[in-house]
Design a protein around this motif. Sequence first.
Motif, PDB file in Angstrom:
ATOM      1  N   ILE A   5       0.847  -1.198   0.000  1.00  0.00           N
ATOM      2  CA  ILE A   5       0.000   0.000   0.000  1.00  0.00           C
ATOM      3  C   ILE A   5       0.881   1.246   0.000  1.00  0.00           C
ATOM      4  O   ILE A   5       0.596   2.216  -0.714  1.00  0.00           O
ATOM      5  CB  ILE A   5      -0.968  -0.014   1.203  1.00  0.00           C
ATOM      6  CG1 ILE A   5      -1.907  -1.234   1.127  1.00  0.00           C
ATOM      7  CG2 ILE A   5      -1.749   1.286   1.290  1.00  0.00           C
ATOM      8  CD1 ILE A   5      -2.747  -1.327  -0.127  1.00  0.00           C
ATOM      9  N   GLU A   6       1.971   1.228   0.744  1.00  0.00           N
ATOM     10  CA  GLU A   6       2.910   2.357   0.717  1.00  0.00           C
ATOM     11  C   GLU A   6       3.480   2.550  -0.682  1.00  0.00           C
ATOM     12  O   GLU A   6       3.548   3.666  -1.190  1.00  0.00           O
ATOM     13  CB  GLU A   6       4.043   2.129   1.717  1.00  0.00           C
ATOM     14  CG  GLU A   6       3.624   2.287   3.149  1.00  0.00           C
ATOM     15  CD  GLU A   6       4.753   2.050   4.127  1.00  0.00           C
ATOM     16  OE1 GLU A   6       5.855   1.593   3.715  1.00  0.00           O
ATOM     17  OE2 GLU A   6       4.549   2.309   5.323  1.00  0.00           O
ATOM     18  N   LYS A   7       3.882   1.464  -1.321  1.00  0.00           N
ATOM     19  CA  LYS A   7       4.445   1.536  -2.676  1.00  0.00           C
ATOM     20  C   LYS A   7       3.391   2.039  -3.667  1.00  0.00           C
ATOM     21  O   LYS A   7       3.679   2.871  -4.529  1.00  0.00           O
ATOM     22  CB  LYS A   7       4.957   0.157  -3.089  1.00  0.00           C
ATOM     23  CG  LYS A   7       5.553   0.096  -4.463  1.00  0.00           C
ATOM     24  CD  LYS A   7       6.900   0.748  -4.514  1.00  0.00           C
ATOM     25  CE  LYS A   7       7.565   0.501  -5.840  1.00  0.00           C
ATOM     26  NZ  LYS A   7       8.783   1.248  -5.997  1.00  0.00           N
ATOM     27  N   PRO A  22       5.009  -4.619 -10.630  1.00  0.00           N
ATOM     28  CA  PRO A  22       5.535  -5.504  -9.585  1.00  0.00           C
ATOM     29  C   PRO A  22       4.675  -5.623  -8.324  1.00  0.00           C
ATOM     30  O   PRO A  22       4.855  -6.571  -7.558  1.00  0.00           O
ATOM     31  CB  PRO A  22       6.895  -4.893  -9.233  1.00  0.00           C
ATOM     32  CG  PRO A  22       7.274  -4.083 -10.423  1.00  0.00           C
ATOM     33  CD  PRO A  22       5.978  -3.579 -10.981  1.00  0.00           C
ATOM     34  N   ILE A  23       3.746  -4.704  -8.103  1.00  0.00           N
ATOM     35  CA  ILE A  23       2.902  -4.808  -6.902  1.00  0.00           C
ATOM     36  C   ILE A  23       1.561  -5.479  -7.208  1.00  0.00           C
ATOM     37  O   ILE A  23       0.731  -5.619  -6.323  1.00  0.00           O
ATOM     38  CB  ILE A  23       2.693  -3.436  -6.224  1.00  0.00           C
ATOM     39  CG1 ILE A  23       1.940  -2.454  -7.125  1.00  0.00           C
ATOM     40  CG2 ILE A  23       4.023  -2.863  -5.746  1.00  0.00           C
ATOM     41  CD1 ILE A  23       1.570  -1.138  -6.440  1.00  0.00           C
ATOM     42  N   LEU A  24       1.376  -5.913  -8.456  1.00  0.00           N
ATOM     43  CA  LEU A  24       0.142  -6.577  -8.875  1.00  0.00           C
ATOM     44  C   LEU A  24       0.341  -8.086  -8.937  1.00  0.00           C
ATOM     45  O   LEU A  24       1.361  -8.561  -9.443  1.00  0.00           O
ATOM     46  CB  LEU A  24      -0.287  -6.078 -10.256  1.00  0.00           C
ATOM     47  CG  LEU A  24      -0.541  -4.583 -10.406  1.00  0.00           C
ATOM     48  CD1 LEU A  24      -0.804  -4.242 -11.876  1.00  0.00           C
ATOM     49  CD2 LEU A  24      -1.694  -4.135  -9.526  1.00  0.00           C
ATOM     50  N   ALA A  25      -0.646  -8.835  -8.448  1.00  0.00           N
ATOM     51  CA  ALA A  25      -0.617 -10.285  -8.589  1.00  0.00           C
ATOM     52  C   ALA A  25      -0.739 -10.657 -10.065  1.00  0.00           C
ATOM     53  O   ALA A  25      -1.288  -9.884 -10.857  1.00  0.00           O
ATOM     54  CB  ALA A  25      -1.769 -10.909  -7.797  1.00  0.00           C
ATOM     55  N   ALA A  26      -0.243 -11.811 -10.437  1.00  0.00           N
ATOM     56  CA  ALA A  26      -0.288 -12.241 -11.836  1.00  0.00           C
ATOM     57  C   ALA A  26      -1.718 -12.278 -12.366  1.00  0.00           C
ATOM     58  O   ALA A  26      -1.966 -11.933 -13.515  1.00  0.00           O
ATOM     59  CB  ALA A  26       0.367 -13.609 -11.995  1.00  0.00           C
TER      60      ALA A  26
END
Length: 136
Positions: A5-7, A22-26
């Motif tokens: 959430i910070e990212k 990179p912060i998303l699930a496949a």
Amino acid sequence: MHPTIEKMQSVVASGDHTAIAPILAADVTFLPPTYWKTWTGRDAVAAVLGHVGQVFSDFRYRRVMGAGNDWALEFQCRIGEFDAVGVDLITLGDDGLIAHFEVVMRPHKSIGALRDAMNARVMQDPAFLKFKDALS
């Protein structure tokens, strides 16, 4: 606060799909405020969010609420001449990546402006057009 959430707060408005991916699930699912379809998959959702970051101006998160895997991030922005307020509803997976992302916004005129601005951008982006099949 959860590191994802910070990212997210630092990259979502940047319009940089390579920083968002990179912060998303496949198999992330994304429900935009502009129509009733779900985007599915990391690359497709990153492409959509990359364009949103280019359409919004004066974007900032006003409040962040949540814990564990469920979060709500209230934001404000401008879309052309219109002010908008919205909420990103985020569900994280057990791996800490964004598994589900839903956006709700107001007022109606702002959502129409967002739809028009996004359509103008994405229909000219060959990289985006290959993801049209990601609509469920």
